[in-house]
Design a protein around this motif. Structure first.
Motif, PDB file in Angstrom:
ATOM      1  N   VAL A 100       9.365  -6.881  -3.182  1.00  0.00           N
ATOM      2  CA  VAL A 100      10.485  -5.961  -3.409  1.00  0.00           C
ATOM      3  C   VAL A 100      11.809  -6.622  -3.022  1.00  0.00           C
ATOM      4  N   GLU A 101      11.852  -7.243  -1.848  1.00  0.00           N
ATOM      5  CA  GLU A 101      13.073  -7.901  -1.384  1.00  0.00           C
ATOM      6  C   GLU A 101      13.477  -9.028  -2.315  1.00  0.00           C
ATOM      7  N   THR A 102      12.489  -9.826  -2.729  1.00  0.00           N
ATOM      8  CA  THR A 102      12.768 -10.980  -3.583  1.00  0.00           C
ATOM      9  C   THR A 102      13.268 -10.537  -4.951  1.00  0.00           C
ATOM     10  N   LEU A 103      12.619  -9.559  -5.542  1.00  0.00           N
ATOM     11  CA  LEU A 103      13.058  -9.042  -6.840  1.00  0.00           C
ATOM     12  C   LEU A 103      14.452  -8.432  -6.746  1.00  0.00           C
ATOM     13  N   SER A 104      14.718  -7.711  -5.664  1.00  0.00           N
ATOM     14  CA  SER A 104      16.037  -7.096  -5.476  1.00  0.00           C
ATOM     15  C   SER A 104      17.121  -8.160  -5.392  1.00  0.00           C
ATOM     16  N   CYS A 105      16.834  -9.221  -4.651  1.00  0.00           N
ATOM     17  CA  CYS A 105      17.803 -10.317  -4.528  1.00  0.00           C
ATOM     18  C   CYS A 105      18.042 -10.999  -5.867  1.00  0.00           C
ATOM     19  N   ASP A 106      17.036 -10.948  -6.739  1.00  0.00           N
ATOM     20  CA  ASP A 106      17.164 -11.546  -8.071  1.00  0.00           C
ATOM     21  C   ASP A 106      17.741 -10.562  -9.096  1.00  0.00           C
ATOM     22  N   GLY A 107      18.132  -9.369  -8.621  1.00  0.00           N
ATOM     23  CA  GLY A 107      18.743  -8.383  -9.503  1.00  0.00           C
ATOM     24  C   GLY A 107      17.760  -7.573 -10.332  1.00  0.00           C
ATOM     25  N   LYS A 108      16.485  -7.681 -10.015  1.00  0.00           N
ATOM     26  CA  LYS A 108      15.461  -6.945 -10.766  1.00  0.00           C
ATOM     27  C   LYS A 108      15.160  -5.629 -10.053  1.00  0.00           C
ATOM     28  N   TYR A 109      16.172  -4.771  -9.994  1.00  0.00           N
ATOM     29  CA  TYR A 109      16.108  -3.556  -9.183  1.00  0.00           C
ATOM     30  C   TYR A 109      15.084  -2.547  -9.689  1.00  0.00           C
ATOM     31  N   LYS A 110      14.986  -2.384 -10.982  1.00  0.00           N
ATOM     32  CA  LYS A 110      14.069  -1.389 -11.540  1.00  0.00           C
ATOM     33  C   LYS A 110      12.629  -1.721 -11.179  1.00  0.00           C
ATOM     34  N   GLU A 111      12.257  -2.984 -11.331  1.00  0.00           N
ATOM     35  CA  GLU A 111      10.904  -3.418 -11.000  1.00  0.00           C
ATOM     36  C   GLU A 111      10.653  -3.286  -9.501  1.00  0.00           C
ATOM     37  N   ALA A 112      11.655  -3.657  -8.714  1.00  0.00           N
ATOM     38  CA  ALA A 112      11.535  -3.584  -7.255  1.00  0.00           C
ATOM     39  C   ALA A 112      11.332  -2.143  -6.795  1.00  0.00           C
ATOM     40  N   LYS A 113      12.109  -1.234  -7.350  1.00  0.00           N
ATOM     41  CA  LYS A 113      12.009   0.178  -6.957  1.00  0.00           C
ATOM     42  C   LYS A 113      10.650   0.765  -7.314  1.00  0.00           C
ATOM     43  N   ALA A 114      10.114   0.376  -8.460  1.00  0.00           N
ATOM     44  CA  ALA A 114       8.806   0.882  -8.881  1.00  0.00           C
ATOM     45  C   ALA A 114       7.715   0.421  -7.916  1.00  0.00           C
ATOM     46  N   ILE A 115       7.789  -0.829  -7.508  1.00  0.00           N
ATOM     47  CA  ILE A 115       6.803  -1.366  -6.565  1.00  0.00           C
ATOM     48  C   ILE A 115       6.949  -0.683  -5.212  1.00  0.00           C
ATOM     49  N   LEU A 116       8.190  -0.496  -4.762  1.00  0.00           N
ATOM     50  CA  LEU A 116       8.430   0.138  -3.469  1.00  0.00           C
ATOM     51  C   LEU A 116       7.905   1.574  -3.453  1.00  0.00           C
ATOM     52  N   LYS A 117       8.136   2.303  -4.522  1.00  0.00           N
ATOM     53  CA  LYS A 117       7.650   3.684  -4.587  1.00  0.00           C
ATOM     54  C   LYS A 117       6.121   3.713  -4.528  1.00  0.00           C
ATOM     55  N   ASP A 118       5.497   2.796  -5.247  1.00  0.00           N
ATOM     56  CA  ASP A 118       4.036   2.736  -5.268  1.00  0.00           C
ATOM     57  C   ASP A 118       3.473   2.407  -3.891  1.00  0.00           C
ATOM     58  N   VAL A 119       4.059   1.414  -3.217  1.00  0.00           N
ATOM     59  CA  VAL A 119       3.510   1.006  -1.920  1.00  0.00           C
ATOM     60  C   VAL A 119       3.806   2.061  -0.855  1.00  0.00           C
ATOM     61  N   TYR A 120       4.927   2.764  -0.985  1.00  0.00           N
ATOM     62  CA  TYR A 120       5.202   3.870  -0.057  1.00  0.00           C
ATOM     63  C   TYR A 120       4.135   4.952  -0.209  1.00  0.00           C
ATOM     64  N   GLU A 121       3.811   5.298  -1.439  1.00  0.00           N
ATOM     65  CA  GLU A 121       2.803   6.333  -1.676  1.00  0.00           C
ATOM     66  C   GLU A 121       1.435   5.905  -1.144  1.00  0.00           C
ATOM     67  N   ARG A 122       1.135   4.621  -1.283  1.00  0.00           N
ATOM     68  CA  ARG A 122      -0.116   4.096  -0.732  1.00  0.00           C
ATOM     69  C   ARG A 122      -0.139   4.235   0.786  1.00  0.00           C
ATOM     70  N   ALA A 123       0.968   3.850   1.412  1.00  0.00           N
ATOM     71  CA  ALA A 123       1.063   3.901   2.872  1.00  0.00           C
ATOM     72  C   ALA A 123       0.974   5.335   3.378  1.00  0.00           C
ATOM     73  N   ALA A 124       1.703   6.238   2.724  1.00  0.00           N
ATOM     74  CA  ALA A 124       1.695   7.640   3.139  1.00  0.00           C
ATOM     75  C   ALA A 124       0.298   8.242   2.990  1.00  0.00           C
ATOM     76  N   LYS A 125      -0.370   7.919   1.903  1.00  0.00           N
ATOM     77  CA  LYS A 125      -1.719   8.437   1.680  1.00  0.00           C
ATOM     78  C   LYS A 125      -2.697   7.903   2.723  1.00  0.00           C
ATOM     79  N   ARG A 126      -2.469   6.674   3.150  1.00  0.00           N
ATOM     80  CA  ARG A 126      -3.384   6.038   4.099  1.00  0.00           C
ATOM     81  C   ARG A 126      -3.379   6.723   5.469  1.00  0.00           C
ATOM     82  N   ILE A 127      -2.218   7.237   5.867  1.00  0.00           N
ATOM     83  CA  ILE A 127      -2.106   7.792   7.222  1.00  0.00           C
ATOM     84  C   ILE A 127      -2.273   9.304   7.285  1.00  0.00           C
ATOM     85  N   THR A 128      -2.283   9.978   6.142  1.00  0.00           N
ATOM     86  CA  THR A 128      -2.319  11.441   6.149  1.00  0.00           C
ATOM     87  C   THR A 128      -3.746  11.974   5.999  1.00  0.00           C
TER      88      THR A 128
END
Length: 198
Positions: free
Chosen positions: A51-79
């Motif tokens: 996510v950080e690398t893609l964001s630095c390369d200006g690929k914000y849309k792809e980065a945001k999609a990955i971040l949303k997915d991994v956040y949902e994975r993390a949230a599901k893991r702990i709940t």
């Protein structure tokens, strides 16, 4: 509700740190991170590097999609089955840190995108499950309550070396917190109570 969450040991963690010690091109770094994900998709630090690398390369849309997915994975893991966070999730366990970083990283993005309620909800939950607040989310909560901006609130506390921001001055930011947090007692009552402060 889970009393205390401690994540399992992830064997790829050591490999992750080995890779991070190398000076790799962005393309090679992403490739190595994807290899780790293929081995263990529930170790989340590699996603954040992508996510950080893609964001630095200006690929914000792809980065945001990955971040949303991994956040949902993390949230599901702990709940639990009802979506409730655990009572305790300590930063003291190295196994938990990749999850807690992911949750904070997503909250940071929510704040950047002006989704204030969503950001505050995650920061508050992180502070509740880990009142030692090794991550310093209390500072971000206070900054939001003071209506400061995500990209400038920490500027007065930044430490610069050779023209590069290397971190925040812990003493200065802590002093700032203790001066201003008293104005929001409802927000930090549990934190101060945990630390036996007035």
């Amino acid at each position: 509700m889970i009393d205390e969450f401690i994540d399992k040991d992830h064997k790829v963690m050591n490999k992750y740190y080995d890779i991070m010690d190398k000076d790799l091109s962005d393309q090679k770094l992403i490739s190595e991170m994807r290899k780790l994900i293929a081995i263990d998709e529930d170790f989340y630090d590699p996603y954040l590097i992508i996510v950080e690398t893609l964001s630095c390369d200006g690929k914000y849309k792809e980065a945001k999609a990955i971040l949303k997915d991994v956040y949902e994975r993390a949230a599901k893991r702990i709940t639990d089955s009802r979506g409730r966070w655990p009572k305790i999730m300590s930063w003291g366990f190295l196994e938990n840190r990749h999850i807690m970083r992911t949750l904070e990283y997503y909250a940071d993005e929510c704040w950047n995108q002006k989704s204030i309620d969503a950001a505050l909800d995650i920061y508050r939950r992180l502070l509740q499950v880990n009142p030692n607040d090794n991550q310093g989310v209390r500072y971000k909560i206070l900054a939001i309550r003071m209506k400061l901006k995500p990209d400038t609130w920490s500027t007065p506390f930044e430490i610069e070396e050779a023209g590069v921001i290397v971190g925040l001055d812990g003493i200065k930011v802590s002093e700032w917190f203790h001066v201003h947090a008293k104005k929001f007692k409802d927000e930090f009552e549990s934190f101060f109570s945990f630390h036996c402060e007035e």
